[in-house]
Design a protein around this motif. Structure first.
Motif, short mmCIF file in Angstrom:
data_model
loop_
_atom_site.label_atom_id
_atom_site.label_comp_id
_atom_site.label_asym_id
_atom_site.label_seq_id
_atom_site.Cartn_x
_atom_site.Cartn_y
_atom_site.Cartn_z
N GLY A 68 0.84 -1.21 0.00
CA GLY A 68 0.00 0.00 0.00
C GLY A 68 0.86 1.25 0.00
O GLY A 68 0.61 2.21 -0.73
N MET A 69 1.93 1.20 0.81
CA MET A 69 2.84 2.34 0.88
C MET A 69 3.48 2.60 -0.50
O MET A 69 3.64 3.75 -0.91
CB MET A 69 3.92 2.05 1.92
CG MET A 69 4.99 3.10 2.04
SD MET A 69 6.30 2.59 3.17
CE MET A 69 7.27 1.53 2.13
N THR A 70 3.83 1.51 -1.19
CA THR A 70 4.45 1.64 -2.51
C THR A 70 3.53 2.36 -3.49
O THR A 70 3.97 3.23 -4.25
CB THR A 70 4.81 0.24 -3.06
OG1 THR A 70 5.68 -0.39 -2.13
CG2 THR A 70 5.48 0.33 -4.41
N LEU A 176 10.53 18.72 1.18
CA LEU A 176 9.28 19.26 1.73
C LEU A 176 8.16 18.23 1.63
O LEU A 176 7.20 18.28 2.38
CB LEU A 176 8.87 20.52 0.97
CG LEU A 176 9.79 21.73 1.16
CD1 LEU A 176 9.29 22.90 0.32
CD2 LEU A 176 9.83 22.12 2.62
N ILE A 177 8.28 17.32 0.67
CA ILE A 177 7.28 16.26 0.54
C ILE A 177 7.73 15.01 1.28
O ILE A 177 6.95 14.34 1.94
CB ILE A 177 7.03 15.95 -0.94
CG1 ILE A 177 6.31 17.12 -1.60
CG2 ILE A 177 6.21 14.69 -1.10
CD1 ILE A 177 6.07 16.93 -3.06
N MET A 181 5.94 12.75 4.35
CA MET A 181 5.63 11.39 3.92
C MET A 181 6.16 10.38 4.95
O MET A 181 5.46 9.44 5.34
CB MET A 181 6.27 11.10 2.56
CG MET A 181 5.46 11.50 1.36
SD MET A 181 3.92 10.60 1.19
CE MET A 181 4.50 9.07 0.46
N MET A 182 7.42 10.61 5.36
CA MET A 182 8.02 9.70 6.34
C MET A 182 7.21 9.69 7.63
O MET A 182 6.95 8.64 8.22
CB MET A 182 9.47 10.12 6.65
CG MET A 182 10.42 9.97 5.47
SD MET A 182 10.45 8.27 4.88
CE MET A 182 11.40 8.41 3.40
N GLY A 183 6.81 10.88 8.05
CA GLY A 183 6.01 10.98 9.27
C GLY A 183 4.69 10.23 9.13
O GLY A 183 4.29 9.49 10.02
N LEU A 184 4.06 10.39 7.96
CA LEU A 184 2.78 9.70 7.73
C LEU A 184 2.95 8.19 7.70
O LEU A 184 2.12 7.45 8.24
CB LEU A 184 2.19 10.17 6.40
CG LEU A 184 1.29 11.39 6.45
CD1 LEU A 184 0.75 11.69 5.06
CD2 LEU A 184 0.13 11.16 7.42
N ILE A 185 4.05 7.75 7.07
CA ILE A 185 4.28 6.30 7.00
C ILE A 185 4.45 5.74 8.41
O ILE A 185 3.91 4.69 8.75
CB ILE A 185 5.51 6.00 6.12
CG1 ILE A 185 5.15 6.27 4.65
CG2 ILE A 185 5.97 4.56 6.28
CD1 ILE A 185 6.34 6.33 3.72
#
Lengths: 283, 323
Positions: A68-70, A176-177, A181-185
């Motif tokens: 899903g992450m991919t 900036l993206i 993204m890392m935080g969300l993952i």
């Protein structure tokens, strides 16, 4: 034949050519293989650990989540970075100087990113099925769910990725993206069940597509019983569809406006100015 | 012509093309914030004509060409390119234009033939009875002299070869109007010469109107039928290189020495002045030298003045002789 059909066909063709190029280029090949290998190694090490409250392998549960992450990564990060890079180097301006070129360009990027995402998913899924016997993809229902989760996931993320790509002033700002993204993952239950997180973090994660893509993929590959450890003790397909659909609609409404605004500003001198800036960084 | 805003009537837009006028620019103005970049540029170009927009850096050449390409909105004035206002040009209009862009590292993984065939395919629906679009890929590769490199990746080409690809992309749709912005910036003399040959070949093949910008007088003289000198936001002189030279050379500089002292005098009647000089001083005159200001001298003065922020002097020199 109508010019738009011609341009759409040219765009598909362009996407196909660029996808093929991505397999013969060291840099993009590395981009396919490196994350795959790292993820697989991580999952092998997690194999012994158990999902809390069950006897199920944490590694086996992580694999579908990373699928899903991919998908989310492809739509959000790849799309955004391709757009910023190709705006900087003038590819986009060439498209703008060609009749219906921008339309063809967009079709080509959708084709390319879909293809790249598909390849990345396969690269992870196939060895994963061999590594973990508990994962199964042996019913028509599972295949159908896989198909719609991937499709809706891509439609939900690609337009948003295109919006980000249009807003970033240059490729060096991709951080900036990447950072959010890392935080969300980390908070979306990809590498560890989301139920272990505080309630408010769970609520935040459920606003974004990554959690739902992970959940959707888990529903495809994990045994039915594993739904018990999810929020609401269910795979929540309807909610998945609603949230991803919401992102898709928002993205599809927003992306054309933002893309048009970005394209309007492109000209020979704006590309030249960026080239100069980029060159100064190099020297 | 009253095509200021709103509806274009077919008659008013069709008439310029009927007379063979492909570019029609009237009182073009551009203002960025409080800075006026263009303060009233007017010119026209006919089918098959090669125009060079010559001027020092920052004179507004790129702004002008980008407005005509439809890539930039103007602040005022009337512009038509192939009978259409670039600000409202549709994709059919776009298909009749060619823009030669400066490549950097775009499409580096594409093979030359592949890229030209791909970009050409967008033009196919816009073929007309008169012009078949796009240009046949093999023929085009031959015209720009890339036959030996057709299967190479764009990223493997030399700088000069990449510029040929840029030109090929610009003309792949068999444009009726072609724009080139500073086409030889950063070229070594050999590459520049090759490029000039290529442009000459283009003008022989098709009846294309070419508008190019350059800050190099020599290049403008070599390529253009007509030179437009842009300075201070407007066109201060225009004509063929010959015509411009004749206008400028009205003024000459006479130098001589007399009793060990050197003298310089500027005059429009050098012959008369020298006759007078000899009549008065006879054998005392030595080291006589009469030098007509060439177009190049005047242009260089203009560039120098422009760059040091005193555009008026040389601009006036052009104006005076232009009258």
């Amino acid at each position: 034949m109508s010019p738009l059909v011609v341009a759409a066909r040219a765009g598909l063709n362009r996407g196909r050519i660029e996808l093929r190029q991505s397999f013969t280029n060291a840099e993009t090949l590395w981009g396919y293989l490196f994350p795959t290998v790292v993820l697989l190694v991580v999952m092998v090490f997690m194999r012994g650990a158990k999902v809390p409250g069950t006897e199920f392998s944490l590694g086996a549960q992580t694999l579908p989540s990373t699928l899903g992450m991919t998908v989310a990564f492809g739509g959000l990060v790849s799309m955004a970075s391709i757009l910023t890079v190709e705006r900087e180097d003038g590819t986009l301006l060439r498209a703008k100087a060609t009749p219906n070129g921008m339309f063809g360009y967009l079709i080509s990027k959708i084709t390319l990113v879909s293809g790249m995402t598909f390849v990345s998913v396969v690269l992870l899924l196939v060895p994963g099925l061999f590594l973990f016997d508990v994962l199964a993809l042996d019913t028509v229902g599972a295949w159908l769910t896989l198909a719609w989760v991937m499709l809706v996931g891509m439609v939900a993320t690609m337009p948003v990725g295109a919006v980000f790509g249009s807003l970033l002033s240059n490729p060096r700002n991709m951080g900036l993206i990447m950072l959010p993204m890392m935080g969300l993952i980390a908070t979306s239950g990809i590498f560890y069940p989301i139920t272990a997180l505080p309630g408010w973090l769970q609520a935040v994660a459920q606003v974004f597509p990554i959690y739902w893509l992970g959940l959707g993929m888990r529903s495809v590959l994990l045994p039915e019983a594993m739904a018990a450890v999810e929020i609401g003790e269910s795979w929540r397909h309807l909610e998945t569809l609603l949230v991803l659909g919401g992102w898709a609609v928002a993205g599809l409404v927003l992306a054309p406006m933002v893309l048009r605004r970005m394209a309007r500003r492109e000209s020979g001198s704006s590309v030249a100015a960026r080239r100069e800036k980029a060159m100064q960084r190099v020297t | 012509m009253a095509v200021t805003a709103g509806v274009d009537t077919p008659t008013s837009t069709a008439s310029p093309t009927d007379r063979g006028v492909t570019l029609d620019v009237r009182d073009l103005r551009m203002r960025y914030g409080s800075t006026d970049v263009l303060t009233g540029v007017s010119f026209t170009a006919r089918r098959g004509e090669v125009l060079a927009l010559l001027g020092p850096n920052g004179a507004g050449k790129t702004t002008t060409i980008e407005i005509l390409e439809g890539f930039r909105m103007r602040s005022g004035g009337e512009v038509t390119v192939l009978g259409t206002d670039p600000a409202r040009g549709d994709e059919r209009w776009r298909s009749r234009l060619g823009v030669v862009l400066q490549s950097w590292r775009d499409h580096s993984r594409w093979r030359v033939r592949e890229l030209l065939a791909h970009l050409g395919s967008f033009y196919a629906p816009y073929s007309t009875d008169r012009i078949s679009r796009p240009w046949d890929t093999e023929e085009l590769i031959q015209v720009v002299g890339l036959t030996q490199h057709a299967d190479k990746k764009v990223g493997q080409l030399s700088g000069g070869q990449r510029r040929r690809v840029d030109v090929a992309i610009g003309i792949v749709g068999r444009p009726e109007v072609l724009f080139l912005d500073e086409p030889t910036a950063g070229f070594d003399p050999a590459a520049r010469r090759e490029f000039h040959d290529l442009v000459h070949r283009l003008t022989d093949i098709d009846d294309t109107t070419i508008l190019l910008t350059t800050h190099d007088l020599d290049e403008a003289e070599k390529l253009a039928d007509r030179i437009l000198i842009l300075a201070g936001g407007r066109i201060i002189a225009s004509g063929s290189a010959d015509e411009l030279s004749r206008r400028i050379s009205a003024d000459a500089e006479v130098r001589w020495s007399q009793g060990g002292t050197r003298f310089v005098h500027s005059t429009s009647d050098a012959t008369g002045f020298v006759r007078e000089l000899f009549a008065q001083h006879g054998e005392d005159i030595a080291d006589l030298e009469v030098r007509r200001a060439s177009l190049e001298d005047t242009y260089m003065t203009l560039v120098r003045d422009h760059e040091s922020g005193r555009a008026d002097g040389a601009t006036r020199a052009f104006e005076e002789v232009g009258r």
